[in-house]
Design a protein around this motif. Structure first.
Motif: not given
Length: 388
Positions: A86, A176, A198, A219, A222
């Protein structure tokens, strides 16, 4: 070594269930090919079907879809993938991350690694039971916050977080949320179709499944970037030949966990907690009494070292763990106990008892009797007791 050790460290790792091993055997000896597409050879297709069936079983257990589950080598890789993936995908949006102070090391140390790469990390305080303060979370989230990581349950003291409320705050703030559910998956409810989390880290080694297999729920939609290069496996998010036997074993382990078993674990947990308070003076329960993992009891026995308790119990045939610095390779006392406001003495005297499928109520009674004798003996010679 005792022939029949009473193993009470099931949060570190569990004994493999024979039924799990039986499910895995076929994929070691008969269907041992790599997973191929529908246009490949038959053994590869069978391998693919076994892998995808396992993915579906595990994903459905948490209310997700198979396409949202990425197999990994375990909880450490899953949490690394979540945070680093992320961070890489959203670094242009922001470089602010939030984690709780009592997260397990895969999250904490990954966050620290990201700090060295220029990300800013806030470490949320928790209360005396290990619960994240929701108001503090709300005020800590900023416009440039890209990810919050708060575990569903703590690995040492067993406290359960209010994940539903935490997820709602993150959703409202358009941030998130990752949760480490390594110790809670299948033990307490987690339904991602109802709770807007998430990313979720899970692992097979804590539920009588094989070691070396875990998964990350991602998810759909994402933003996450592949962080380990190689092939295009696992929806092009995790390179490397899939560990199909372990994935099959993980799925079987998930199927074998029942509410009846979790109730049994909670009864053994309570027997140890209640027995310790009845038989031993000067003890403190670490974590929440009510909002707690069914398998976890963590107690500080004041005026004695957890290391000494652990070694003496081992000589009596019991395996438990401690938050003492002497048992830590970092030589630091438990960051979790200190995170809930405990001093070094409380951390050093903490002992964790975690139960599994192969424990009985007799085990719980036996360890209470043993530890009451051990603590009494150790306190007689303890300099800590004499100082008080």
């Amino acid at each position: 070594m005792f022939e029949e050790m009473i193993y009470l460290d099931n949060s570190a790792c569990t004994r493999l269930d024979e039924r799990v091993l039986e499910a895995m055997k076929q994929y070691y000896f008969d269907v041992y090919a790599v997973a191929t597409s529908e246009f490949g050879y038959s053994m590869g297709i069978d391998a693919r079907e076994g892998l995808e069936a396992s993915r579906g079983i595990i994903a459905s257990k948490m209310g997700g879809s198979p396409e949202e589950l990425v197999f990994t080598s375990g909880s450490t890789e899953s949490s690394n993938m979540a945070l680093k993936g992320v961070a890489s995908a959203l670094k242009k949006k922001g470089k602010h991350i939030i984690v709780s102070k009592i997260e397990d090391f895969p999250v904490l140390n990954t966050a620290k690694a990201l700090e060295k790469q220029g990300f800013e990390v806030d470490y949320l305080d928790v209360d005396g039971e290990g619960k994240v303060d929701i108001e503090s979370l709300e005020t800590t989230i900023r416009d440039d916050t890209i990810l919050v990581s708060v575990q569903q349950a703590n690995q040492e003291i067993g406290t359960l977080q209010d994940l539903e409320t935490i997820a709602s705050v993150c959703k409202e703030k358009d941030t998130l949320l990752h949760t480490d559910a390594t110790h809670s998956f299948t033990r307490v409810p987690l339904d991602v179709s109802k709770i807007p989390v998430d990313l979720v880290t899970i692992s097979g080694h804590t539920i009588h499944g094989p070691r070396g297999i875990g998964a990350l729920y991602v998810r759909e939609g994402t933003p996450i970037r592949k962080w380990m290069d190689g092939g295009f496996q696992e929806f092009n998010l995790r390179a490397g030949v899939e560990n199909i036997p372990a994935a099959v074993g993980f799925a079987k382990a998930v199927e074998l966990v029942t509410p009846k078993e979790n109730k049994k674990l909670a009864e053994m947990r309570d027997r140890v907690i209640d027995g310790a308070f009845e038989k031993i003076p000067d003890v403190t329960l670490n974590g929440s009494r009510k909002e707690r993992l069914p398998q976890n009891a963590n107690i500080t026995f004041h005026y004695v070292e957890g290391e000494s308790i652990t070694l003496h119990l081992d000589m009596r045939g019991f395996a438990v763990s401690t938050g003492s610095a002497c048992f830590s390779k970092s030589l630091e006392a438990s960051h979790v106990i200190r995170g809930i406001g405990g001093d070094h003495e409380r951390a050093h005297g903490s002992v964790r008892f975690t139960f599994g499928r192969y424990n009985t109520m007799k085990d719980a009674d036996a360890v209470v009797e043993a530890i009451s004798e051990v603590v009494e003996q150790l306190r007689v010679i303890s300099p800590l007791r004499n100082e008080n």
